[in-house]
Enzyme design. Sequence first.
Site, PDB file in Angstrom:
ATOM      1  N   VAL A  13      29.358  -5.766  -7.205  1.00  0.00           N
ATOM      2  CA  VAL A  13      29.672  -4.874  -8.450  1.00  0.00           C
ATOM      3  C   VAL A  13      29.265  -3.547  -8.422  1.00  0.00           C
ATOM      4  CG1 VAL A  13      30.032  -6.810 -10.046  1.00  0.00           C
ATOM      5  CG2 VAL A  13      28.363  -5.844 -10.155  1.00  0.00           C
ATOM      6  N   THR A  16      23.151  -2.541  -6.093  1.00  0.00           N
ATOM      7  CA  THR A  16      22.305  -2.011  -5.003  1.00  0.00           C
ATOM      8  C   THR A  16      22.477  -0.295  -5.346  1.00  0.00           C
ATOM      9  OG1 THR A  16      22.460  -3.623  -3.291  1.00  0.00           O
ATOM     10  CG2 THR A  16      21.685  -1.555  -2.934  1.00  0.00           C
ATOM     11  N   VAL A  17      23.730   0.331  -5.598  1.00  0.00           N
ATOM     12  CA  VAL A  17      23.332   1.692  -5.863  1.00  0.00           C
ATOM     13  C   VAL A  17      23.116   2.003  -7.018  1.00  0.00           C
ATOM     14  CG1 VAL A  17      25.231   3.098  -6.480  1.00  0.00           C
ATOM     15  CG2 VAL A  17      26.324   1.554  -4.885  1.00  0.00           C
ATOM     16  N   LYS A  32      13.224  -6.521  -3.728  1.00  0.00           N
ATOM     17  CA  LYS A  32      14.320  -7.487  -3.033  1.00  0.00           C
ATOM     18  C   LYS A  32      13.312  -8.238  -3.009  1.00  0.00           C
ATOM     19  CE  LYS A  32      18.861  -8.871  -3.137  1.00  0.00           C
ATOM     20  NZ  LYS A  32      20.432  -8.045  -3.495  1.00  0.00           N
ATOM     21  N   ASP A  43      19.692  -4.753   1.605  1.00  0.00           N
ATOM     22  CA  ASP A  43      19.364  -3.936   0.311  1.00  0.00           C
ATOM     23  C   ASP A  43      18.713  -2.741   0.402  1.00  0.00           C
ATOM     24  OD1 ASP A  43      22.181  -4.632  -0.056  1.00  0.00           O
ATOM     25  OD2 ASP A  43      21.558  -6.316  -1.297  1.00  0.00           O
ATOM     26  N   GLU A  99      15.788  -6.055  -7.609  1.00  0.00           N
ATOM     27  CA  GLU A  99      17.280  -6.008  -8.065  1.00  0.00           C
ATOM     28  C   GLU A  99      18.059  -7.645  -7.207  1.00  0.00           C
ATOM     29  OE1 GLU A  99      20.487  -4.868  -5.155  1.00  0.00           O
ATOM     30  OE2 GLU A  99      19.168  -3.781  -4.553  1.00  0.00           O
ATOM     31  N   GLY A 100      18.407  -8.037  -8.644  1.00  0.00           N
ATOM     32  CA  GLY A 100      18.621 -10.423  -7.584  1.00  0.00           C
ATOM     33  C   GLY A 100      19.963  -9.797  -6.625  1.00  0.00           C
ATOM     34  N   ALA A 101      20.075 -11.160  -6.444  1.00  0.00           N
ATOM     35  CA  ALA A 101      21.238 -11.763  -5.734  1.00  0.00           C
ATOM     36  C   ALA A 101      22.779 -12.481  -6.540  1.00  0.00           C
ATOM     37  CB  ALA A 101      20.828 -11.826  -4.475  1.00  0.00           C
TER      38      ALA A 101
END
Length: 206
Positions: A13, A16-17, A32, A43, A99-101
């Site tokens: 979704v 990462t951006v 991460k 990522d 950042e999650g996964a």
Amino acid sequence: MNTYFITGIGTDVGKTVVAAIVTEAMQADYWKPVQAGELQHTDTHSVEELISNSKSVMHEHSYALRTPMSPHAAAAIDGVHIDLEMIEEPETENHLVIEGAGGLLVPLNEQETILDLIKNNYKVIVVSRHYLGSINHTLLTLSELRSRGLEVSGIIFNGKAHPTTEHIIKKMGHVEEIGRIDEEAVIDKQVIKKYAEMFKPRLEAL
């Protein structure tokens, strides 16, 4: 200093951006905790390539798994067990972007999920991308965060504008919009810097 946790309503979704944008906007460090698959270009590598500032530090994964699957399954293939006690937040005197996964309820092991990585003091940012069913997935994500007593700092929409969808999510989800990322032909340093400058005032106000 703030810690920003980037979670999404599902896979692919745009977490990462968004993580790169927030990292650039705040000149924050990036981490991460669990990477599953794409170890030649993670990522972390992507964020490092997309930011322009020289202050941000990229921190090592706690777990780097070879298979692009749910972390619990990828860990089983690698013959390891993901232990939350081994996932230690890196020490830094800077802002930190985590950042999650996948989504919140992606399993890390047979008892714990990505949601269990989020601490009460984190600024939680939800990334939502428009598709059939995304309203439901977004509202469920917001509800699950709050059921754990976690505060949602804001939402970032990713992709082509869909005003009715965005309106109902904000109204029913009681969530503030940080911004929206257009459907960009290319995501590069210039694009990340553009959105970083746009979102920075809202991020600083969280």
